[in-house]
Design an enzyme around this catalytic site. Structure first.
Site, mmCIF file in Angstrom:
data_model
loop_
_atom_site.group_PDB
_atom_site.id
_atom_site.type_symbol
_atom_site.label_atom_id
_atom_site.label_comp_id
_atom_site.label_asym_id
_atom_site.label_seq_id
_atom_site.Cartn_x
_atom_site.Cartn_y
_atom_site.Cartn_z
ATOM 1 N N HIS A 159 9.468 -0.119 9.195
ATOM 2 C CA HIS A 159 8.544 -1.263 9.281
ATOM 3 C C HIS A 159 8.686 -2.194 8.066
ATOM 4 O O HIS A 159 9.069 -3.356 8.192
ATOM 5 C CB HIS A 159 7.092 -0.768 9.329
ATOM 6 C CG HIS A 159 6.758 0.143 10.451
ATOM 7 N ND1 HIS A 159 6.595 -0.288 11.748
ATOM 8 C CD2 HIS A 159 6.518 1.479 10.483
ATOM 9 C CE1 HIS A 159 6.274 0.727 12.522
ATOM 10 N NE2 HIS A 159 6.225 1.820 11.773
ATOM 11 N N ASP A 182 0.851 -1.195 0.000
ATOM 12 C CA ASP A 182 0.000 0.000 0.000
ATOM 13 C C ASP A 182 0.895 1.256 0.000
ATOM 14 O O ASP A 182 0.902 2.007 0.957
ATOM 15 C CB ASP A 182 -0.930 0.000 1.234
ATOM 16 C CG ASP A 182 -0.184 -0.152 2.557
ATOM 17 O OD1 ASP A 182 0.987 -0.593 2.549
ATOM 18 O OD2 ASP A 182 -0.764 0.184 3.603
HETATM 19 O O1 LIG Z 1 -1.016 5.547 13.070
HETATM 20 C C1 LIG Z 1 -0.051 4.988 12.613
HETATM 21 N N1 LIG Z 1 1.088 4.977 13.272
HETATM 22 C C2 LIG Z 1 2.174 4.356 12.784
HETATM 23 N N2 LIG Z 1 2.221 3.704 11.622
HETATM 24 C C3 LIG Z 1 1.141 3.678 10.895
HETATM 25 C C4 LIG Z 1 -0.016 4.290 11.358
HETATM 26 N N3 LIG Z 1 -0.912 4.064 10.442
HETATM 27 C C5 LIG Z 1 -0.354 3.340 9.471
HETATM 28 N N4 LIG Z 1 0.906 3.120 9.711
HETATM 29 C C6 LIG Z 1 1.706 2.301 8.788
HETATM 30 O O2 LIG Z 1 1.399 0.966 9.160
HETATM 31 C C7 LIG Z 1 2.558 0.142 9.243
HETATM 32 C C8 LIG Z 1 2.965 -0.196 10.640
HETATM 33 O O3 LIG Z 1 1.937 -0.375 11.476
HETATM 34 C C9 LIG Z 1 3.634 0.922 8.545
HETATM 35 O O4 LIG Z 1 3.666 0.542 7.184
HETATM 36 C C10 LIG Z 1 3.225 2.371 8.781
HETATM 37 O O5 LIG Z 1 3.746 3.186 7.765
#
Ligand SMILES: O=c1[nH]cnc2c1ncn2[C@@H]1O[C@H](CO)[C@@H](O)[C@H]1O
Length: 273
Positions: A246, A14
């Site tokens: 991540h 994504d």
């Molecule tokens: O609120 C949020 N905080 C941190 N990471 C987020 C958030 N929303 C989406 N991601 C995204 O989700 C994955 C890790 O959980 C990572 O790909 C990050 O970019």
């Protein structure tokens, strides 16, 4: 390494700034062969995820890699999606207003593409899932043999023994489609989960950024352009001088599993300790 020995990988993605990093790492890892990208909502809506996947392949001069568009709704047909544009920018790539890609997604859906490749190369394909798990769950629903045919599913998701990043319990990718996660985690396939208990220990620091900025590599320069907003988000949300890697960490777990140590999960799946 000959092409035949390289691990075949499909990245379900994504994009997403850390997705862009993971895709570039994958395309530059001689140990693996990226046989396709499938797209999903999460950091952006699915239509934009497809556009960004095609764009990133063009930046990397790898338009030979097919892109299959994934689901626009959750496995329960939910349309109220949580889109993390506050982390990645409204375009998902640091608000850079890149021109539209020239290429197009293939006609097959992500789930059909996943089933087709798992059937073509039984036991040989690894799916690295970097977003909510809807496409993988659809593949399991549409082909009950999929868990047996897929080599491994590496999931960037979950928060093992730590708080989530959406709320005290939930990590963003599992929160994005918990019903799909339930189907995938209990399907019996070889599953490896890389949770934020691990990825929050893998930080690209401000000093690392400076090093990257000095590289003459086209992809390093590109990443430096899109990383600004990701750094700002981490400074504000987590008060750290760096960003969590991540998606690249999950990708590296697929490329070289010996980099990490693992523990057994409740349904026989493994997660990084
Ligand atoms: O609120 C949020 N905080 C941190 N990471 C987020 C958030 N929303 C989406 N991601 C995204 O989700 C994955 C890790 O959980 C990572 O790909 C990050 O970019």
């Amino acid at each position: 390494m000959g092409k035949a020995e390289r691990k075949k990988i499909i990245i379900d993605t994504d994009p997403g700034i850390d997705d862009a990093m993971a895709i570039f790492v994958a395309l530059n890892s001689p140990e693996i062969e990226v046989i396709g990208l499938t797209t999903i909502y999460g950091n952006v809506y699915t239509t934009l995820a497809t556009r960004n996947a095609l764009h990133l392949l063009e930046v990397a001069e790898r338009s030979d890699v097919p892109v299959a568009e994934g689901s626009h709704v959750t496995i329960m047909k939910g349309t109220k999606l949580r889109i993390a544009d506050f982390v990645h920018g409204s375009d998902g790539l640091g608000n850079q207003n890149f021109p539209p890609p020239k290429g197009k997604a293939i006609d097959e859906s992500a789930a059909t593409f996943l089933i087709e490749k798992a059937s073509q190369f039984p036991g040989e394909v690894t799916v690295v899932a970097l977003g909510p798990l809807t496409n993988i769950a659809l593949a399991i629903e549409n082909d009950p043999e999929f868990p047996k045919k897929i080599g491994q599913i590496v999931i960037l998701g979950g928060a093992f023994c730590v708080n989530g990043n959406v709320n005290p319990a939930a990590e963003a990718n599992i929160f994005g489609d918990p019903d799909a996660a339930d189907i995938v985690f209990t399907c019996g396939a070889d599953i490896l989960a890389v949770g934020i208990n691990v990825t929050h220990q893998v930080v690209l620091t401000d000093a690392d950024y400076e090093k990257l900025a000095q590289s003459e590599s086209k992809l390093a320069q590109y990443l430096c352009k899109i990383l600004g907003i990701y750094f700002s988000y981490h400074r504000e949300a987590y008060a750290i001088k760096g960003v969590y890697l991540h998606d690249p960490t999950a990708l590296l777990a697929a490329v070289n599993p010996s980099l990490l140590t693992y523990t057994e999960g409740w349904f026989g799946f493994k997660h990084v300790a």
